[in-house]
Each structure stands twice: as structure tokens, then as C-alpha cells.
Motif scaffolding. Structure first.
Motif, PDB file in Angstrom:
ATOM      1  N   ILE A  14      67.132 -18.422  57.183  1.00 24.81           N
ATOM      2  CA  ILE A  14      67.837 -17.184  56.445  1.00 24.81           C
ATOM      3  C   ILE A  14      69.256 -17.745  56.264  1.00 24.81           C
ATOM      4  CG2 ILE A  14      66.055 -15.470  57.341  1.00 24.81           C
ATOM      5  CD1 ILE A  14      68.347 -15.120  59.489  1.00 24.81           C
ATOM      6  N   SER A  24      74.612 -18.712  53.021  1.00 20.80           N
ATOM      7  CA  SER A  24      73.545 -18.485  52.924  1.00 20.80           C
ATOM      8  C   SER A  24      72.658 -19.617  52.548  1.00 20.80           C
ATOM      9  CB  SER A  24      73.459 -17.717  51.612  1.00 20.80           C
ATOM     10  OG  SER A  24      73.971 -18.452  50.591  1.00 20.80           O
ATOM     11  N   THR A  26      71.463 -20.294  49.603  1.00 23.94           N
ATOM     12  CA  THR A  26      71.689 -20.774  48.515  1.00 23.94           C
ATOM     13  C   THR A  26      73.001 -21.405  48.358  1.00 23.94           C
ATOM     14  OG1 THR A  26      72.794 -18.944  47.917  1.00 23.94           O
ATOM     15  CG2 THR A  26      70.494 -18.938  47.341  1.00 23.94           C
ATOM     16  N   ARG A 102      68.677  -8.508  54.908  1.00 16.06           N
ATOM     17  CA  ARG A 102      68.692  -9.590  53.987  1.00 16.06           C
ATOM     18  C   ARG A 102      69.981  -9.622  53.210  1.00 16.06           C
ATOM     19  NH1 ARG A 102      64.629 -12.695  52.909  1.00 16.06           N
ATOM     20  NH2 ARG A 102      65.102 -12.845  50.761  1.00 16.06           N
ATOM     21  N   LEU A 107      70.844 -12.364  50.470  1.00 18.09           N
ATOM     22  CA  LEU A 107      69.300 -12.623  50.021  1.00 18.09           C
ATOM     23  C   LEU A 107      69.048 -11.275  49.256  1.00 18.09           C
ATOM     24  CD1 LEU A 107      68.215 -14.155  53.236  1.00 18.09           C
ATOM     25  CD2 LEU A 107      68.757 -15.479  51.147  1.00 18.09           C
ATOM     26  N   LYS A 108      67.928 -11.347  48.520  1.00 16.25           N
ATOM     27  CA  LYS A 108      67.394 -10.274  47.831  1.00 16.25           C
ATOM     28  C   LYS A 108      66.519  -9.536  48.858  1.00 16.25           C
ATOM     29  CE  LYS A 108      67.095 -12.324  43.389  1.00 16.25           C
ATOM     30  NZ  LYS A 108      66.125 -12.985  42.441  1.00 16.25           N
ATOM     31  N   TRP A 117      59.650 -14.001  53.130  1.00 12.26           N
ATOM     32  CA  TRP A 117      61.176 -13.484  52.276  1.00 12.26           C
ATOM     33  C   TRP A 117      61.449 -14.332  51.056  1.00 12.26           C
ATOM     34  CZ3 TRP A 117      65.069 -11.193  55.674  1.00 12.26           C
ATOM     35  CH2 TRP A 117      64.559 -10.339  56.549  1.00 12.26           C
TER      36      TRP A 117
END
Length: 117
Positions: A14, A24, A26, A102, A107-108, A117
Motif C-alpha cells: 500500500i 504512495s 505510484t 485507501r 489509491l483508488k 486492491w
């Protein structure tokens, strides 16, 4: 610079800690270590969560730091994608802990009926 991979209670990757900052999956900066070093704050300076059992990033519902405003520390930018190390085994949540929503991790939201996830 190596990343410290963080997981939720289900064992899903996560977040990452890179050079002491919370990012994150990303690569975007989503938090900072608190002055005490005992937890991480979100980008608005509020309690976000803490590392439990070495690699689980969870919300301690009884933390004395909940509700305290620590101020804004700035954005440390984008560190890039450190890849997906894969899932690890799930763990039972200790009393008073929950997975961090999330959305707070950049996160989505999880889709209904989707266990991944």
C-alpha cells in the motif's frame, strides 16, 4: 535508494518509505514522519498511521496523536515507481487497529466485491 515496502493487514502493498518520507505505490509523497518518529502524518499535518510488526502500515484508533495538527511540512515530490513486491500473508488486526482508508494513501477506492486492491 532502497524502499521500505508497507502492507495492509491483508498483505497488500500500500505504500513505501523512501529516504524517511512516506510515498504512495505510484511514487507521490503522501506523508511525513512525525517529530517523535512514532507515526506518519498526512500532507496536512494530521495523524495518518504507524508501522506495526515491521511492515504493516495501520491506523491506531487509540493513538494519542489522533486529532493533533502538526502543521504542513511541504511536498517532497515524486520518487518514481519502486515496483510491486507482491502480496505477503494476511494478519489478524490487533484490537484498536484498522487498515488505513485507501483514499488517504492516494489509491483508488476498492470496488465492491473485489478482494484485491
Amino acid at each position: 535508494m532502497p524502499a521500505h515496502y508497507l502492507y495492509d493487514s491483508r498483505g497488500t502493498h500500500i505504500a513505501n518509505v523512501v529516504t524517511g518520507q512516506l510515498h504512495s505505490i505510484t511514487g507521490h509523497n503522501i506523508g511525513h514522519p512525525a517529530p517523535s518518529g512514532k507515526f506518519f502524518m498526512d500532507m496536512q499535518g494530521r495523524y495518518l498511521g504507524e508501522i506495526v510488526h515491521g511492515n504493516r502500515f495501520l491506523d491506531n484508533l487509540h493513538s494519542p496523536y489522533q486529532g493533533v495538527d502538526y502543521g504542513v511540512y511541504g511536498d517532497y515530490g515524486f520518487v518514481g515507481d519502486y515496483g510491486n513486491p507482491g502480496d505477503i500473508g494476511s494478519m489478524q488486526l490487533s484490537s484498536g487497529y484498522r487498515d488505513i482508508p485507501r483514499e488517504k494513501l492516494g489509491l483508488k477506492p476498492q470496488r465492491a466485491g473485489n478482494q484485491r486492491w
